[in-house]
Design a protein around this motif. Sequence first.
Motif, PDB file in Angstrom:
ATOM      1  N   ARG A 175       0.800  -1.233   0.077  1.00  0.00           N
ATOM      2  CA  ARG A 175      -0.030   0.241  -0.092  1.00  0.00           C
ATOM      3  C   ARG A 175       0.716   1.270  -0.074  1.00  0.00           C
ATOM      4  O   ARG A 175       0.592   2.295  -0.650  1.00  0.00           O
ATOM      5  N   GLN A 176       2.041   1.263   0.627  1.00  0.00           N
ATOM      6  CA  GLN A 176       2.812   2.334   0.846  1.00  0.00           C
ATOM      7  C   GLN A 176       4.212   2.409  -0.068  1.00  0.00           C
ATOM      8  O   GLN A 176       5.038   3.280   0.090  1.00  0.00           O
ATOM      9  N   GLY A 177       4.333   1.283  -0.895  1.00  0.00           N
ATOM     10  CA  GLY A 177       5.780   1.062  -1.301  1.00  0.00           C
ATOM     11  C   GLY A 177       5.844   0.301  -2.567  1.00  0.00           C
ATOM     12  O   GLY A 177       5.077  -0.396  -2.843  1.00  0.00           O
ATOM     13  N   LEU A 178       7.005   0.398  -3.540  1.00  0.00           N
ATOM     14  CA  LEU A 178       7.321  -0.357  -4.639  1.00  0.00           C
ATOM     15  C   LEU A 178       8.605  -0.908  -4.487  1.00  0.00           C
ATOM     16  O   LEU A 178       9.590   0.063  -3.757  1.00  0.00           O
ATOM     17  N   LYS A 179       8.999  -1.991  -4.885  1.00  0.00           N
ATOM     18  CA  LYS A 179      10.270  -2.500  -5.077  1.00  0.00           C
ATOM     19  C   LYS A 179      10.881  -2.507  -6.467  1.00  0.00           C
ATOM     20  O   LYS A 179       9.949  -3.229  -6.987  1.00  0.00           O
ATOM     21  N   LEU A 180      11.950  -1.805  -6.748  1.00  0.00           N
ATOM     22  CA  LEU A 180      12.041  -1.719  -8.402  1.00  0.00           C
ATOM     23  C   LEU A 180      13.437  -2.411  -8.551  1.00  0.00           C
ATOM     24  O   LEU A 180      14.362  -2.295  -7.763  1.00  0.00           O
ATOM     25  N   ALA A 238      15.919  -0.754  -5.860  1.00  0.00           N
ATOM     26  CA  ALA A 238      15.382   0.562  -5.064  1.00  0.00           C
ATOM     27  C   ALA A 238      14.046   0.211  -4.593  1.00  0.00           C
ATOM     28  O   ALA A 238      13.174  -0.125  -4.903  1.00  0.00           O
ATOM     29  N   GLY A 239      13.807   0.950  -3.382  1.00  0.00           N
ATOM     30  CA  GLY A 239      12.663   0.937  -2.669  1.00  0.00           C
ATOM     31  C   GLY A 239      12.032   2.279  -2.753  1.00  0.00           C
ATOM     32  O   GLY A 239      12.681   3.712  -2.549  1.00  0.00           O
ATOM     33  N   VAL A 240      10.625   2.433  -3.063  1.00  0.00           N
ATOM     34  CA  VAL A 240       9.923   3.699  -3.195  1.00  0.00           C
ATOM     35  C   VAL A 240       8.961   3.953  -2.092  1.00  0.00           C
ATOM     36  O   VAL A 240       8.032   2.964  -2.048  1.00  0.00           O
ATOM     37  N   LEU A 241       8.841   4.939  -1.457  1.00  0.00           N
ATOM     38  CA  LEU A 241       7.704   5.227  -0.744  1.00  0.00           C
ATOM     39  C   LEU A 241       6.693   6.002  -1.525  1.00  0.00           C
ATOM     40  O   LEU A 241       6.995   7.059  -1.958  1.00  0.00           O
ATOM     41  N   VAL A 242       5.517   5.438  -1.633  1.00  0.00           N
ATOM     42  CA  VAL A 242       4.426   5.911  -2.421  1.00  0.00           C
ATOM     43  C   VAL A 242       3.831   7.048  -1.767  1.00  0.00           C
ATOM     44  O   VAL A 242       3.495   7.057  -0.793  1.00  0.00           O
ATOM     45  N   GLU A 243       3.654   8.235  -2.396  1.00  0.00           N
ATOM     46  CA  GLU A 243       3.369   9.691  -2.052  1.00  0.00           C
ATOM     47  C   GLU A 243       1.835   9.770  -2.647  1.00  0.00           C
ATOM     48  O   GLU A 243       0.884  10.242  -1.899  1.00  0.00           O
TER      49      GLU A 243
END
Length: 132
Positions: free
Chosen positions: A74-79, A116-121
């Motif tokens: 819900r709050q992130g993606l792993k790329l 890379a980890g992305v915090l979804v905004e």
Amino acid sequence: MYVHDTNLGHYIQEQLASDILPVGNPIDTTQPNNRPGARKRREPRFVTNDPAFIHSLNPLTLDITPVQVLDVSRQGLKLRIGRHILTGSEIQVKLKDLFVLGEIRYCVQVGGFFLAGVLVEDVLRLPHVHVG
């Protein structure tokens, strides 16, 4: 269309369905992890394997970089990405009919690529244009 935060997890699961590894199969986070500093996740992550593109907004670049989205929550993606990207960078991820705005939380080299980890905004859905 703006996707409200309360619906984000469900929306991402619907939108990121993949023929290779369908979203909806949570990654087991209850088993001990042998990595140093590893901890249990606050929310489930779902496996995916979707191609996407990222564009750095801060620092602003003209580069559009291909990536693979390996998992989502819900709050992130792993790329999986072919080059290093600075922690703290604000990025835009173009994924199917979505724009995901987020911040790079980590970027580590693993062999010949980076994770890379992305915090979804925020998540924006592109409108469908019908030609006919």
